[in-house]
Design an enzyme around this catalytic site. Structure first.
Site, PDB file in Angstrom:
ATOM      1  N   LEU A 250       0.692  -1.155  -0.045  1.00  0.00           N
ATOM      2  CA  LEU A 250      -0.002   0.118  -0.062  1.00  0.00           C
ATOM      3  C   LEU A 250       0.714   1.182   0.066  1.00  0.00           C
ATOM      4  CD1 LEU A 250      -3.119   0.807   0.213  1.00  0.00           C
ATOM      5  CD2 LEU A 250      -2.666   1.493   2.502  1.00  0.00           C
ATOM      6  N   GLU A 253      -3.127   6.645   1.247  1.00  0.00           N
ATOM      7  CA  GLU A 253      -4.087   8.010   0.893  1.00  0.00           C
ATOM      8  C   GLU A 253      -3.563   9.359   1.272  1.00  0.00           C
ATOM      9  OE1 GLU A 253      -8.200   6.908   0.744  1.00  0.00           O
ATOM     10  OE2 GLU A 253      -8.863   9.004   0.892  1.00  0.00           O
ATOM     11  N   HIS A 381      -7.594  -4.230  -1.113  1.00  0.00           N
ATOM     12  CA  HIS A 381      -7.233  -3.774   0.171  1.00  0.00           C
ATOM     13  C   HIS A 381      -8.350  -4.179   1.548  1.00  0.00           C
ATOM     14  CE1 HIS A 381      -5.631  -0.913   2.628  1.00  0.00           C
ATOM     15  NE2 HIS A 381      -6.384   0.019   2.599  1.00  0.00           N
ATOM     16  N   ARG A 416     -15.964   2.046   1.549  1.00  0.00           N
ATOM     17  CA  ARG A 416     -15.265   2.541   2.814  1.00  0.00           C
ATOM     18  C   ARG A 416     -14.641   3.725   2.653  1.00  0.00           C
ATOM     19  NH1 ARG A 416     -10.514   2.227   5.898  1.00  0.00           N
ATOM     20  NH2 ARG A 416      -9.508   0.888   4.626  1.00  0.00           N
TER      21      ARG A 416
HETATM   22  C1  LIG Z   1      -1.650  -1.169   4.610  1.00  0.00           C
HETATM   23  C2  LIG Z   1      -2.720  -0.829   5.077  1.00  0.00           C
HETATM   24  C3  LIG Z   1      -3.129   0.278   5.453  1.00  0.00           C
HETATM   25  C4  LIG Z   1      -4.344   0.730   5.919  1.00  0.00           C
HETATM   26  N1  LIG Z   1      -4.483   1.909   6.504  1.00  0.00           N
HETATM   27  C5  LIG Z   1      -5.749   2.339   7.060  1.00  0.00           C
HETATM   28  C6  LIG Z   1      -5.963   3.718   7.609  1.00  0.00           C
HETATM   29  O1  LIG Z   1      -5.203   4.601   7.279  1.00  0.00           O
HETATM   30  N2  LIG Z   1      -7.023   3.978   8.237  1.00  0.00           N
HETATM   31  C7  LIG Z   1      -7.910   3.105   8.413  1.00  0.00           C
HETATM   32  O2  LIG Z   1      -8.931   3.449   8.907  1.00  0.00           O
HETATM   33  N3  LIG Z   1      -7.693   1.669   8.162  1.00  0.00           N
HETATM   34  C8  LIG Z   1      -6.820   1.369   7.130  1.00  0.00           C
HETATM   35  N4  LIG Z   1      -6.466   0.065   6.684  1.00  0.00           N
HETATM   36  C9  LIG Z   1      -7.451  -0.840   7.164  1.00  0.00           C
HETATM   37  C10 LIG Z   1      -7.471  -1.259   8.473  1.00  0.00           C
HETATM   38  O3  LIG Z   1      -6.214  -1.098   8.847  1.00  0.00           O
HETATM   39  C11 LIG Z   1      -7.904  -2.724   8.783  1.00  0.00           C
HETATM   40  O4  LIG Z   1      -9.252  -2.753   8.271  1.00  0.00           O
HETATM   41  C12 LIG Z   1      -7.917  -2.913  10.071  1.00  0.00           C
HETATM   42  O5  LIG Z   1      -6.715  -2.867  10.885  1.00  0.00           O
HETATM   43  C13 LIG Z   1      -8.653  -4.232  10.503  1.00  0.00           C
HETATM   44  O6  LIG Z   1      -8.710  -4.638  12.115  1.00  0.00           O
HETATM   45  P1  LIG Z   1      -9.225  -5.712  12.501  1.00  0.00           P
HETATM   46  O7  LIG Z   1      -9.100  -5.438  14.215  1.00  0.00           O
HETATM   47  O8  LIG Z   1     -10.448  -5.920  12.136  1.00  0.00           O
HETATM   48  O9  LIG Z   1      -8.470  -7.077  12.215  1.00  0.00           O
HETATM   49  P2  LIG Z   1      -6.689  -7.011  12.172  1.00  0.00           P
HETATM   50  O10 LIG Z   1      -6.028  -6.221  12.879  1.00  0.00           O
HETATM   51  O11 LIG Z   1      -6.487  -7.676  10.859  1.00  0.00           O
HETATM   52  O12 LIG Z   1      -6.752  -8.472  13.110  1.00  0.00           O
HETATM   53  C14 LIG Z   1      -7.285  -9.692  12.859  1.00  0.00           C
HETATM   54  C15 LIG Z   1      -6.600 -10.647  14.211  1.00  0.00           C
HETATM   55  O13 LIG Z   1      -7.421 -11.936  13.827  1.00  0.00           O
HETATM   56  C16 LIG Z   1      -6.471 -12.900  13.982  1.00  0.00           C
HETATM   57  N5  LIG Z   1      -7.127 -14.010  13.285  1.00  0.00           N
HETATM   58  C17 LIG Z   1      -7.657 -14.015  11.985  1.00  0.00           C
HETATM   59  N6  LIG Z   1      -7.991 -15.454  11.688  1.00  0.00           N
HETATM   60  C18 LIG Z   1      -7.876 -16.097  12.918  1.00  0.00           C
HETATM   61  C19 LIG Z   1      -7.948 -17.432  13.391  1.00  0.00           C
HETATM   62  N7  LIG Z   1      -8.667 -18.152  12.652  1.00  0.00           N
HETATM   63  N8  LIG Z   1      -7.749 -17.951  14.441  1.00  0.00           N
HETATM   64  C20 LIG Z   1      -7.371 -16.977  15.455  1.00  0.00           C
HETATM   65  N9  LIG Z   1      -6.853 -15.679  15.045  1.00  0.00           N
HETATM   66  C21 LIG Z   1      -7.336 -15.208  13.907  1.00  0.00           C
HETATM   67  C22 LIG Z   1      -5.389 -12.432  13.522  1.00  0.00           C
HETATM   68  O14 LIG Z   1      -4.083 -12.978  13.735  1.00  0.00           O
HETATM   69  C23 LIG Z   1      -5.329 -11.083  13.991  1.00  0.00           C
HETATM   70  O15 LIG Z   1      -4.890 -10.983  15.239  1.00  0.00           O
HETATM   71  C24 LIG Z   1      -5.346  -0.326   6.291  1.00  0.00           C
HETATM   72  C25 LIG Z   1      -5.166  -1.665   5.885  1.00  0.00           C
HETATM   73  C26 LIG Z   1      -3.881  -1.757   5.489  1.00  0.00           C
HETATM   74  C27 LIG Z   1      -3.613  -3.365   4.996  1.00  0.00           C
END
Ligand SMILES: Cc1cc2nc3c(=O)[nH]c(=O)nc-3n(C[C@H](O)[C@H](O)[C@H](O)COP(=O)(O)OP(=O)(O)OC[C@H]3O[C@@H](n4cnc5c(N)ncnc54)[C@H](O)[C@@H]3O)c2cc1C
Ligand code: SF4
Ligand code: SF4
Ligand code: FES
Lengths: 605, 248
Positions: A250, A253, A381, A416
Site C-alpha cells: 500500500l 492515501e 485492500h 469504505r
Molecule cells: C496497508 C494498510 C493500510 C491501512 N490504512 C488504514 C488507515 O489509514 N485508516 C484506516 O481506517 N484503515 C486502514 N486500513 C484498514 C485497517 O487497517 C484494517 O481494516 C483494520 O486494521 C482491521 O482490523 P481488525 O481488528 O478488524 O483486524 P486485524 O487487525 O487484521 O486483526 C485480525 C486478527 O485476527 C486474528 N485471526 C484471524 N484469523 C484467525 C483465526 N482463525 N484464529 C485466531 N486468530 C485469527 C489475526 O491473527 C489478527 O490478530 C489499512 C489496511 C492496510 C492493509
C-alpha cells in the site's frame, strides 16, 4: 479420541487487531474471564499496518465538523447501502474512542494549539483523521496492547481457530491448533467475538498479509451465521506496482491528503476529467483550488484525487487501459511537485509527514519520493462485506456469536472511506466486548459436542494422510488468487463471474486433495492447506454475490451493468449455508432509514 | 532469470543445520520473497514469521549473512552476489524451528514495567493539550515495531544470557517513552535500576546500529535514563534540590 488441551472462558475474542483488543479490554472491564486468541504474535495484526489515520469529528482543525457531517459522508461514501444505525453510532462515538486512546498513552500529532491534529482524506468533508505521521495503526495497536496486557486478559498467541463449536443454535466454544507444535486446543466460551479482519489473500495483488484468509467470515458462515454484501471489496487505488515482488503493497492515501497528484504518461492530471454526480459541486475547479484545500483553506473544495477510492481506482484502470499508464502498468503519484509551492523545505516536510512512505520507496524501489514520482496502481485492500450483525450489539444471526472490525459488515456499505476502519475497530470493538460479556453473564454455558470435536480434528489431520502424494497447497492457493484476480477483480461481468463460480467448484475438489509432509511443528504448508477452506468460502461468497448484483455501485463495478439501479439501491446481499451444505445468496430489502437520519443526509447533500 | 543459492537454517534443537536451496531471483526481490519462493517450490514446511512485507510489523527478523535484519526489507541486490545468502534465526532467544524463535520472554518483560499513568485531563472532554515539540521525542520511541533485533545484538542478552536481570534495549526504549511522556506521572527509575539493571549496559551502541526504525536507542533513550537515575539516586546535591522542585 484425539488429544487436546481445554481452556474455559466466559468470553473468547478471536483476533488481536484493533477490534479484538478493544473488545477484550471491554469484556474484561465487565468482570468476566476473557481469552484472546490470535494467529500471529501480539501486536503484529493487520492493524499495525494502517497508515493514514483514524476518522473522528473532533473538530480540532475545522470547527464546522460534527457527527452529523461524518455520518452523512460515511453514508454517501457507502452509496447508501450502509447499515445506517452503525453509521450513526460510529460517527457519534468515534471522538470518545480517540480521546480514550490518548488517555491510554497514544501520542497523536498535534495542532498549534496542542490538540490532536487531523488530516484530509478522500470523501471526508473536513480534515478528520487523527494520525501519527503515516503509522497511525502502529500507534493504535501498541496503545491497546500495552494497556490490554494489564487488564487480566489471557492471550493465546500463534493459535489458529479452525472451527466454532455449537450447542444447538448457539456457539459454545472454538477448536484451534497452535503453530509451535501443531497441538489442538478447545476453548469453551459463553460468548465469542470474531475480530479476524479481512479476505485480501483471495486475490493475487493485495496489500494484505498471510493472515487475511477470511477465517472469521468462513468460521461464522459454517457455524450458521449470515454474511452480507460480500461483493463489495475495496481496491485501493494506490498500491506499489514495481518492483514485482512488492506489487500490491500500500501507498497511503495520506500522500494525496498532503497534496500528492495523479498524472498519466502524458503528464496530464487526469482526475480532473470526470467528477461523479454525487460529488459535483464539492470538487475543486482547478489545481490551484485543490492545493488551497490541502493546505487548509476552508473556502476551497477538495482536489479530485481525494474523491472516493472506488472512483479513483476505476479512473486509474481506465488510463492504463487507454495506453497512458506508467512504464510498469500503473500511473504516477507525485508528491515531489510540492517543492514548487514550499521550495527547499518541501523535502523535510514530506519526510516528516510521510516517513514510512519515504522509507518504503527508498528501500524497496530505490525511489526518492521527495524528488521523483511514484508508480502506483490498484490493490485489493479491504472487504466491506462480512458477518451480518445487529448495529447496536454486534451480535450475528447466531446467538452468542458477535463480530467487530473488518470481518463484520454494515458500516461501510458499498465503499469504505479511508480512516473509517480504525475508528470502526474501536467503536464496535468496544460494543462487541460489552454485549458479549453481558450475553455470557445472562446465559448459562453451553456444552461441547464431542462428535463435532472429533470430526474437525480428523479433518485437520487429513492433509498428513495424503502426505507427499497430495497436491501442493501453495500451488492451489496461488492458482485461486490468479483466478479471483482475473474474474472477480476490479471490473466484473456476467460471463467471468459465472466462470468463477464454476471454477471454484474445481478448487473445492483440489483443496480436499492438498497434502502436507513432515510433522505438525510450525509447518506453514499444513497451515496453508487448512486455510484453503476459508479462502474458498469467502471467494465463493464474493463471486456469487457479485454475480447477482446487476448494477455498478461503489466498489462493485460491472461492465455489463455500468449504471446504478434504483431497485438494487434497496437491497443488501445475504449469504447463508443451506441445510444441504450449499451456499445460498439472495437480495433482501433494507430496513427503511429513520427520518431524522434521512434529514441529516439531505441537509448535507 | 538469474538463480541464486541460499543456505537456510532448518530444524530445531541439536538437529539445527544449514540447508542449501537454489531458486530464481528477479529484480527488486527481498530475502523474504526468496524464502517464500523456496517454501512454495520445495520446502513447504519451512517455518518463518512475517506479516506486512513492508517493514511495519517487525515479524520477519533474522540474521542474513550474519547481520540482524528484517527479511522483508533486505534486497538481494544489496548482498554480495558471489556467495550464497545465509539466513539464520535471531540468536538471543530459544529456537523453535527453522527461522522461528521463542520471543515470549519479551512479552513477559513488558508486563513487568509499570504502565502509563496520565495526569488529570486538561480539558472537560477528557483530553489534554500537548505541543508537538514536546511529544517528538516520545514519538521517536513509539516508532518501535518490536522486531527485537536490538535485543538480538545486545551482548548482555546474546552472550551473557542475563535475561533474568536485564530488560534489554527494546524495553529501555519502552520505558523512556513512558518516562518522557508529557502526561505520565509514574516513576520507573528504581525499577529500571534494580530490576532492569540498566547499569549493565555499557553503551556499545550495537542496538542503535541495527534498529530498522532508526531509533537512536542509546543516545536518546538509555543515556538520558541513566542520567536520571544518577540524578535521583547518586547525586546528593541534585537530591537536595529535588526536595524543593516538583517532579518532571
Ligand atoms: C496497508 C494498510 C493500510 C491501512 N490504512 C488504514 C488507515 O489509514 N485508516 C484506516 O481506517 N484503515 C486502514 N486500513 C484498514 C485497517 O487497517 C484494517 O481494516 C483494520 O486494521 C482491521 O482490523 P481488525 O481488528 O478488524 O483486524 P486485524 O487487525 O487484521 O486483526 C485480525 C486478527 O485476527 C486474528 N485471526 C484471524 N484469523 C484467525 C483465526 N482463525 N484464529 C485466531 N486468530 C485469527 C489475526 O491473527 C489478527 O490478530 C489499512 C489496511 C492496510 C492493509
Ligand atoms: S548500547 Fe547497551 S543496550 Fe545497546 S547493545 Fe550495547 S549494551 Fe546492549
Ligand atoms: S527499538 Fe528498534 S530494533 Fe529494537 S525492537 Fe524496536 S524497532 Fe526493533
Ligand atoms: S514482514 Fe513485517 S517487518 Fe517484515
Amino acid at each position: 479420541m484425539s488429544d487436546y488441551q481445554t481452556h474455559e472462558y466466559d468470553v473468547i475474542v478471536i483476533g488481536a487487531g484493533g477490534a479484538g483488543l478493544r473488545a477484550a479490554i471491554e469484556a474484561s472491564a465487565a468482570g468476566v474471564r476473557v481469552g484472546l486468541i490470535c494467529k500471529s504474535l501480539l501486536g503484529k495484526a493487520h492493524t499495525v499496518m494502517a497508515e493514514g489515520g483514524m476518522a473522528a469529528s473532533l473538530a480540532n482543525v475545522d470547527n464546522r465538523d460534527n457527527w452529523q457531517v461524518h455520518f452523512a459522508d460515511t453514508m454517501r461514501g457507502g452509496q447508501y447501502l450502509n447499515n445506517w444505525r452503525m453509521a450513526e453510532l460510529h460517527a457519534q462515538e468515534a471522538p470518545d474512542r480517540v480521546r480514550e486512546l490518548e488517555a491510554w498513552g497514544a501520542v497523536f500529532d498535534r495542532t498549534k494549539q496542542g490538540r490532536i491534529l487531523q488530516r484530509n482524506f478522500g470523501g471526508h468533508a473536513y480534515p478528520r483523521l487523527a494520525h501519527v505521521g503515516d503509522r497511525t495503526g502502529l500507534e493504535m495497536i501498541r496503545t491497546l496492547q500495552d494497556h490490554g496486557i494489564h487488564q487480566g486478559i489471557n492471550v493465546h498467541m500463534e493459535v489458529t481457530v479452525i472451527e466454532l463449536l455449537k450447542d444447538g443454535d448457539r456457539v459454545c466454544g472454538a477448536f484451534a491448533y497452535e503453530r509451535e507444535h501443531g497441538r489442538f486446543h478447545v476453548f469453551k466460551a459463553g460468548a465469542i467475538v470474531m475480530a479476524t479482519g479481512g479476505i485480501g489473500r483471495a486475490f493475487k495483488i493485495t496489500s494484505n498479509s498471510w493472515e487475511y484468509t477470511g477465517d472469521g467470515h468462513a468460521l461464522a458462515y459454517h457455524a450458521g451465521a449470515e454474511l452480507m454484501d460480500m461483493e463489495f471489496i475495496q481496491f485501493h487505488p494506490t498500491g506499489m506496482v514495481w518492483p514485482p515482488s512488492v506489487k500490491g503493497i500500500l501507498v497511503t492515501e495520506g500522500v494525496r491528503g498532503e497534496g500528492g497528484i495523479l498524472t498519466n504518461s502524458e503528464g496530464k492530471r487526469f482526475m480532473f476529467e470526470e467528477i461523479p454526480p454525487l460529488y459535483q459541486g464539492s470538487c475543486a475547479e482547478d489545481p490551484e483550488e485543490g492545493w488551497r484545500y490541502v493546505t487548509g483553506d476552508k473556502e476551497a473544495r477538495r482536489p479530485p484525487e481525494l474523491l472516493t477510492r472506488d472512483h479513483v481506482a476505476r479512473k486509474i484502470v481506465k488510463e492504463v487501459k487507454a495506453g497512458r499508464g506508467s512504464p510498469h502498468g500503473g500511473v504516477f503519484l507525485n508528491i515531489a511537485w510540492i517543492s514548487e509551492k514550499l521550495g527547499a523545505k518541501s523535502e523535510e516536510h514530506i519526510k516528516k509527514k510521510l516517513p514510512s512512505m519515504y522509507h518504503q520507496f527508498k528501500e524497496l524501489a530505490g525511489v526518492d519520493i521527495t524528488k521523483q514520482p511514484m508508480e502506483v496502481g490498484p490493490t485489493t485492500h479491504y472487504v466491506m462485506g462480512g458477518i451480518r450483525v445487529d448495529g447496536d450489539s454486534q451480535m450475528s444471526t447466531v446467538p452468542g456469536l458477535f463480530a467487530a472490525g473488518e470481518c463484520a459488515a454494515g458500516l461501510h456499505g458499498a465503499n469504505r472511506l479511508g480512516g473509517n476502519s480504525l475508528s470502526d475497530l474501536v467503536v464496535f470493538g468496544k460494543r462487541a466486548g460489552e454485549y458479549a460479556a453481558k450475553w455470557a453473564k445472562d446465559n448459562p454455558a453451553g456444552s461441547i459436542n464431542n462428535d463435532q470435536v472429533e470430526a474437525v480434528a480428523k479433518w485437520a489431520l487429513a492433509p498428513f494422510d495424503r502426505g507427499e502424494s497430495g497436491e501442493n497447497p501453495f500451488k492451489i492457493q496461488s492458482d485461486l488468487q490468479n483466478m479471483m484476480q482475473d474474474k472477480v477483480g476490479i471490473v466484473r461481468e456476467d460471463k467471468e463471474l459465472g466462470e468463477a463460480v464454476e471454477g471454484l467448484g474445481e478448487f473445492w475438489k483440489r483443496a480436499e486433495k492438498a497434502g502436507s509432509d513432515v510433522n505438525r511443528d510450525y509447518n506453514p504448508g499444513w497451515h496453508t492447506a487448512m486455510d484453503l477452506k476459508n479462502l474458498l468460502t469467502v471467494s465463493e461468497a464474493s463471486a456469487r454475490s457479485a454475480h447477482i448484483r446487476t448494477e455498478s455501485r461503489g466498489a462493485h463495478t460491472r461492465l455489463d451493468f455500468p449504471d446504478k439501479s434504483d431497485e438494487q439501491a434497496k437491497v443488501n446481499t445475504i449469504i447463508r449455508k443451506a441445510p444441504d451444505g450449499s451456499m445460498q445468496v439472495e437480495q433482501v430489502n433494507r430496513a427503511a432509514i429513520r427520518e431524522d437520519l434521512q434529514k441529516i443526509i439531505d441537509e448535507n447533500k | 532469470m538469474a538463480q541464486r543459492e541460499f543456505r537456510i537454517q532448518r530444524g530445531s534443537g541439536d538437529d539445527a543445520h544449514l540447508e542449501t536451496y537454489t531458486t530464481d531471483v528477479g529484480e527488486g526481490m527481498v530475502v523474504l520473497d526468496a524464502v517464500h519462493q523456496i517454501q512454495a517450490e520445495s520446502a513447504p514446511d519451512l517455518a518463518c514469521r512475517w506479516n506486512c512485507k513492508a517493514g511495519k510489523c517487525g515479524s520477519c527478523s533474522a540474521e542474513v549473512n550474519g547481520m540482524p535484519k528484517l527479511m522483508c526489507m533486505t534486497r538481494l541486490e544489496d548482498l554480495p552476489e558471489d556467495q550464497p545468502v545465509t539466513i539464520e534465526p535471531i540468536r538471543a532467544f530459544p529456537l523453535m524451528r527453522d527461522l522461528v524463535t521463542d520471543v515470549s520472554w519479551n512479552f513477559r518483560v513488558k508486563e513487568k514495567i509499570k504502565p502509563f499513568a496520565p495526569r488529570k485531563p486538561d480539558n472537560e472532554d477528557g483530553s489534554w493539550n500537548m505541543q508537538q515539540d514536546d511529544v517528538e521525542r516520545v514519538q521517536e520511541f513509539r516508532k518501535c515495531i518490536e522486531c527485537f533485533l536490538c535485543q538480538d545484538v545486545c551482548h548482555v542478552l546474546r552472550d551473557h544470557h542475563l535475561h533474568d536481570e536485564f530488560y534489554g534495549p527494546r524495553f529501555y526504549v519502552y520505558s523512556a517513552a513512558l518516562e518522557m511522556h508529557p502526561l505520565d506521572t509514574e516513576n520507573r527509575l528504581e525499577q529500571l535500576k534494580d530490576d532492569g539493571n540498566i547499569g549493565y549496559c555499557n553503551i556499545t551502541k550495537c542496538c542503535t546500529k541495527v534498529c530498522p526504525e532508526h531509533i537512536t536507542i542509546t543516545d536518546n533513550a538509555i543515556i538520558p535514563l541513566k542520567e536520571r537515575i544518577v540524578d535521583e539516586y547518586y547525586d546528593p546535591i541534585t537530591k537536595l534540590f529535588k526536595m524543593f522542585k516538583p517532579k518532571k
